[in-house]
Scaffold this active site. Structure first.
Site, PDB file in Angstrom:
ATOM      1  N   GLY A  47       8.731   8.928   3.969  1.00  0.00           N
ATOM      2  CA  GLY A  47       8.908   8.411   2.797  1.00  0.00           C
ATOM      3  C   GLY A  47       7.779   7.142   2.714  1.00  0.00           C
ATOM      4  O   GLY A  47       7.835   6.453   3.833  1.00  0.00           O
ATOM      5  N   GLN A 100       5.453  -1.394  -0.038  1.00  0.00           N
ATOM      6  CA  GLN A 100       5.118  -1.345   1.584  1.00  0.00           C
ATOM      7  C   GLN A 100       3.737  -1.316   1.748  1.00  0.00           C
ATOM      8  O   GLN A 100       3.284  -1.383   2.906  1.00  0.00           O
ATOM      9  CB  GLN A 100       5.851  -0.106   2.112  1.00  0.00           C
ATOM     10  CG  GLN A 100       7.346  -0.180   2.176  1.00  0.00           C
ATOM     11  CD  GLN A 100       7.736   1.132   2.921  1.00  0.00           C
ATOM     12  OE1 GLN A 100       8.078   2.242   2.348  1.00  0.00           O
ATOM     13  NE2 GLN A 100       8.245   0.713   4.263  1.00  0.00           N
ATOM     14  N   CYS A 130      12.953   1.925   9.403  1.00  0.00           N
ATOM     15  CA  CYS A 130      11.824   1.781   8.186  1.00  0.00           C
ATOM     16  C   CYS A 130      10.569   1.405   8.813  1.00  0.00           C
ATOM     17  O   CYS A 130      10.298   0.706   9.776  1.00  0.00           O
ATOM     18  CB  CYS A 130      12.413   0.366   7.182  1.00  0.00           C
ATOM     19  SG  CYS A 130      11.202   0.081   6.116  1.00  0.00           S
ATOM     20  N   LEU A 131       9.467   2.091   8.150  1.00  0.00           N
ATOM     21  CA  LEU A 131       8.092   1.640   8.625  1.00  0.00           C
ATOM     22  C   LEU A 131       7.724   0.252   8.404  1.00  0.00           C
ATOM     23  O   LEU A 131       6.971  -0.311   9.298  1.00  0.00           O
ATOM     24  CB  LEU A 131       7.199   2.513   7.660  1.00  0.00           C
ATOM     25  CG  LEU A 131       7.000   4.094   7.809  1.00  0.00           C
ATOM     26  CD1 LEU A 131       6.375   4.667   6.781  1.00  0.00           C
ATOM     27  CD2 LEU A 131       6.601   4.512   9.227  1.00  0.00           C
ATOM     28  N   GLU A 179      14.105   4.587  -0.480  1.00  0.00           N
ATOM     29  CA  GLU A 179      12.958   4.452  -1.006  1.00  0.00           C
ATOM     30  C   GLU A 179      13.047   3.565  -2.390  1.00  0.00           C
ATOM     31  O   GLU A 179      12.320   2.791  -2.879  1.00  0.00           O
ATOM     32  CB  GLU A 179      11.856   5.644  -1.397  1.00  0.00           C
ATOM     33  CG  GLU A 179      11.509   6.320   0.018  1.00  0.00           C
ATOM     34  CD  GLU A 179      10.824   5.561   0.959  1.00  0.00           C
ATOM     35  OE1 GLU A 179      10.446   4.199   0.750  1.00  0.00           O
ATOM     36  OE2 GLU A 179      11.122   5.901   2.198  1.00  0.00           O
ATOM     37  N   HIS A 200      13.437   0.336  -1.995  1.00  0.00           N
ATOM     38  CA  HIS A 200      12.456  -0.529  -1.738  1.00  0.00           C
ATOM     39  C   HIS A 200      11.818  -1.212  -2.995  1.00  0.00           C
ATOM     40  O   HIS A 200      11.504  -2.069  -3.195  1.00  0.00           O
ATOM     41  CB  HIS A 200      11.291   0.352  -1.046  1.00  0.00           C
ATOM     42  CG  HIS A 200      11.201   0.227   0.344  1.00  0.00           C
ATOM     43  ND1 HIS A 200      11.337  -0.988   1.252  1.00  0.00           N
ATOM     44  CD2 HIS A 200      11.204   1.173   1.299  1.00  0.00           C
ATOM     45  CE1 HIS A 200      11.207  -0.610   2.349  1.00  0.00           C
ATOM     46  NE2 HIS A 200      11.304   0.601   2.748  1.00  0.00           N
TER      47      HIS A 200
HETATM   48 NI    NI Z   1      11.403   1.879   4.504  1.00  0.00          NI
END
Ligand code: NI
Length: 196
Positions: A46, A51, A97-98, A141, A144
């Site tokens: 996701g 991001q 989380c990326l 998400e 975010h």
């Molecule tokens: Ni994330």
């Protein structure tokens, strides 16, 4: 399409409340394409527009699954102006989380989640997910889009698990929901598993 750089914690854009998308024009379509490519390249399950540095309410998710013939398939979800309309139950899950590469932690998420929003054609859609990675990804998400990161759900930063240390200790690679994609040379033992 292009793979965009993923913003990491400390970047103020991750803390901004994302704005509603008013018009789904060509620039939004291009952003969505780039987000999908960026999510797949990470790899992650996701990604939210914040991001990649764009504070708009857009999320993409793609959960690896197997069809009834055990063939891998991937269901891609694109949601514009997502809003969670129903959630119930509680469960504890490992999450990453990326934008927080190299770490994971256990967080409380809902068992059942219903989200509504627009698809990229501008049609209103609803997705209901229950007790699966998609349900977790939806909450992560949508967080975010509000400038919230999973670490905000922790009582203390001591709960963060350093994936490289964990790998060194146990040799295990536990599944994580949106693990981080630190470059392999920076993170000696990149976690397998899901990343958002
Ligand atoms: Ni994330």
């Amino acid at each position: 399409m292009a793979v965009l750089p993923i913003r990491v914690a400390g970047d103020p854009v991750l803390r901004q409340k994302a704005k509603k998308v008013r018009k789904i024009d060509a620039s939004i379509q291009k952003l969505i394409d780039d987000m999908i490519e960026t999510m797949r390249a990470a790899p992650g399950v996701g990604l939210a527009a914040s991001q990649v540095g764009v504070p708009l309410r857009i999320i993409v998710m793609e959960i690896p699954e197997f069809d009834d013939r055990e063939q891998p398939k991937r269901d891609l979800y694109v949601l514009i102006n997502p809003q969670i309309v129903k959630r119930s139950g509680e469960r504890r899950l490992d999450e990453g989380c990326l934008s927080i590469p190299g770490y994971k932690a256990e967080v409380t998420r809902s068992v059942s989640v219903t989200v509504k929003g627009l698809n990229r054609e501008g049609k209103e859609i609803r997705i209901k997910a229950e007790d699966n990675l998609l349900a977790e990804a939806i909450e992560h998400e949508v967080d975010h889009t509000k400038g919230t990161l999973y670490i905000d759900h922790l009582d203390s930063m001591d709960e963060l698990v350093d994936l490289a240390e964990e790998e060194a200790d146990t040799g295990s690679d536990s599944p994580v929901a949106e693990t981080a994609s630190a470059p392999a040379d920076e993170l000696k033992a990149p976690a397998s598993g899901s990343r958002t």
